[in-house]
Design a protein around this motif. Structure first.
Motif, short mmCIF file in Angstrom:
data_model
loop_
_atom_site.label_atom_id
_atom_site.label_comp_id
_atom_site.label_asym_id
_atom_site.label_seq_id
_atom_site.Cartn_x
_atom_site.Cartn_y
_atom_site.Cartn_z
N ASP A 17 1.22 -1.14 -0.19
CA ASP A 17 0.02 0.36 -0.29
C ASP A 17 0.72 0.78 0.58
OD1 ASP A 17 -2.29 -1.65 -0.44
OD2 ASP A 17 -3.00 -0.60 2.33
N THR A 18 1.02 2.02 -1.09
CA THR A 18 1.41 3.63 -0.76
C THR A 18 1.09 4.50 -1.43
OG1 THR A 18 4.18 4.23 -1.47
CG2 THR A 18 3.12 2.66 -3.16
N GLY A 27 -7.00 1.77 -5.96
CA GLY A 27 -7.73 1.92 -5.18
C GLY A 27 -7.93 3.23 -4.85
N ASP A 28 -7.00 3.96 -4.68
CA ASP A 28 -6.91 5.35 -4.04
C ASP A 28 -7.83 5.01 -2.59
OD1 ASP A 28 -7.15 7.90 -4.87
OD2 ASP A 28 -8.51 8.56 -6.27
N ASN A 29 -7.80 6.56 -2.72
CA ASN A 29 -8.40 6.76 -0.36
C ASN A 29 -7.60 6.57 0.39
OD1 ASN A 29 -11.20 7.87 0.99
ND2 ASN A 29 -10.51 5.90 1.68
N TYR A 30 -7.31 5.42 0.10
CA TYR A 30 -6.14 4.33 1.09
C TYR A 30 -4.65 5.01 0.41
CZ TYR A 30 -10.17 3.61 4.25
OH TYR A 30 -11.14 3.66 5.07
N LEU A 67 -15.24 2.06 -0.66
CA LEU A 67 -14.18 3.28 -1.29
C LEU A 67 -13.42 3.51 -1.46
CD1 LEU A 67 -13.68 4.08 3.83
CD2 LEU A 67 -15.00 5.33 1.04
N ILE A 68 -13.44 1.90 -2.16
CA ILE A 68 -11.99 2.27 -3.67
C ILE A 68 -12.31 1.13 -4.85
CG2 ILE A 68 -9.87 1.79 -1.61
CD1 ILE A 68 -9.92 -1.40 -1.71
N LYS A 69 -13.60 1.66 -4.86
CA LYS A 69 -14.41 1.34 -6.82
C LYS A 69 -13.35 1.91 -7.39
CE LYS A 69 -17.80 -1.97 -5.30
NZ LYS A 69 -17.67 -3.15 -5.54
N GLN A 70 -13.00 1.17 -8.19
CA GLN A 70 -12.41 1.25 -9.52
C GLN A 70 -12.75 0.53 -10.74
OE1 GLN A 70 -10.49 3.80 -9.44
NE2 GLN A 70 -10.49 4.80 -7.11
N ASP A 71 -11.85 1.51 -11.97
CA ASP A 71 -12.35 0.33 -13.43
C ASP A 71 -10.87 0.02 -13.49
OD1 ASP A 71 -12.56 -0.20 -15.45
OD2 ASP A 71 -14.26 1.43 -16.39
N ALA A 72 -10.50 -0.96 -13.52
CA ALA A 72 -9.32 -1.60 -13.23
C ALA A 72 -8.99 -1.85 -14.99
CB ALA A 72 -9.14 -2.89 -12.96
N GLY A 73 -10.25 -2.35 -15.68
CA GLY A 73 -10.12 -1.96 -17.16
C GLY A 73 -9.85 -1.30 -17.63
N ALA A 74 -10.57 -0.26 -17.17
CA ALA A 74 -9.99 1.21 -17.63
C ALA A 74 -8.38 1.81 -17.77
CB ALA A 74 -11.00 2.52 -17.27
N PHE A 75 -7.95 0.85 -16.03
CA PHE A 75 -6.18 1.39 -16.38
C PHE A 75 -5.83 0.68 -16.52
CE2 PHE A 75 -2.58 -0.15 -13.45
CZ PHE A 75 -2.16 1.54 -13.58
#
Length: 229
Positions: free
Chosen positions: A143-144, A167-170, A199-207
């Motif tokens: 985590d960083t 994930g952002d946020n953390y 809190l860490i929902k993301q679109d990993a496909g878009a990434f």
């Protein structure tokens, strides 16, 4: 070498008959498909002490006799529980039977929280891992936040595969993770630490698509999906 993603930041590695588990978080992850009692382990690598990275470390270590590799404070704490440990610290490296482990910086926090007692026990600095296994270099960032020395890791290491939190946020989010990927210049990147909680929902496909747009390879692994390296 076989690497399997189990959700959150949990990764298992099988190499030459050795089983390595990074940040075991199975029983507390509703998305996990593997039970901790089914995990084989010779070594358990912990980036830091937060529950979503080490919840199952003690149970797996007791069941398998695995050695836990972690920063000095966290390893010492776990040794008080009768577990086999190998303490390390940032910048240090050691040659294990499966390969070389080097601890890198991670900009985060590390503690054990007892909600019942309302106590927080500090566990020293968090870390990432640079692993050299079968002549391949693997970077698990833990985590960083984004930090400039990632460019040094990329300059001085020919990284074959990097696991980066998005994930952002953390932790850093997708935008900063793209910058990290560029600095690391890894041959391939696997996004981790996303979608486990709201809190860490993301679109990993878009990434991964954005990685491709900047000339890099992204591997979007589903839970318990593996890749060969």
């Amino acid at each position: 070498m076989k690497l399997t993603y189990h959700g959150q930041s949990t990764v298992t590695i099988e190499t030459n008959g050795q089983h390595i588990v990074i940040d075991p978080f199975f029983s507390g992850n509703d998305q996990a498909m593997t039970k901790p009692e089914d995990v084989k382990a010779d070594f358990i690598l912990l980036t830091h002490a937060h529950a979503d990275h080490m919840l199952d470390a003690e149970a797996i270590a007791k069941a398998t006799g695995a050695t836990i590799v972690a920063t000095h404070e966290l390893a010492t704490y776990l040794s008080f529980k009768g577990l086999n440990v190998h303490p390390m610290n940032l910048g240090g490296q050691f040659e294990f039977p499966f390969g070389k482990v080097k601890l890198t910086q991670a900009f985060h926090s590390s503690s054990i929280i007892d909600e019942a007692k309302q106590t927080i026990t500090y566990m020293g600095m968090p870390a990432g891992f640079l692993l050299t296994i079968e002549d391949k270099v693997i970077y698990h960032a833990g985590d960083t936040a984004l930090f400039g020395d990632m460019a040094l890791y990329g300059t001085h290491n020919d990284i074959d595969l990097a696991f980066l939190p998005i994930g952002d946020n953390y932790t850093m989010g997708p935008e900063d993770a793209l910058i990290a990927a560029d600095m690391l210049q890894a041959k391939a990147i696997v996004p981790v630490h996303y979608d486990t909680f709201d809190l860490i929902k993301q679109d990993a496909g878009a990434f991964c698509e954005n990685l491709e747009a900047q000339g890099q390879t992204g591997h979007l692994l589903t839970i318990d999906q593996s890749l060969e390296l």
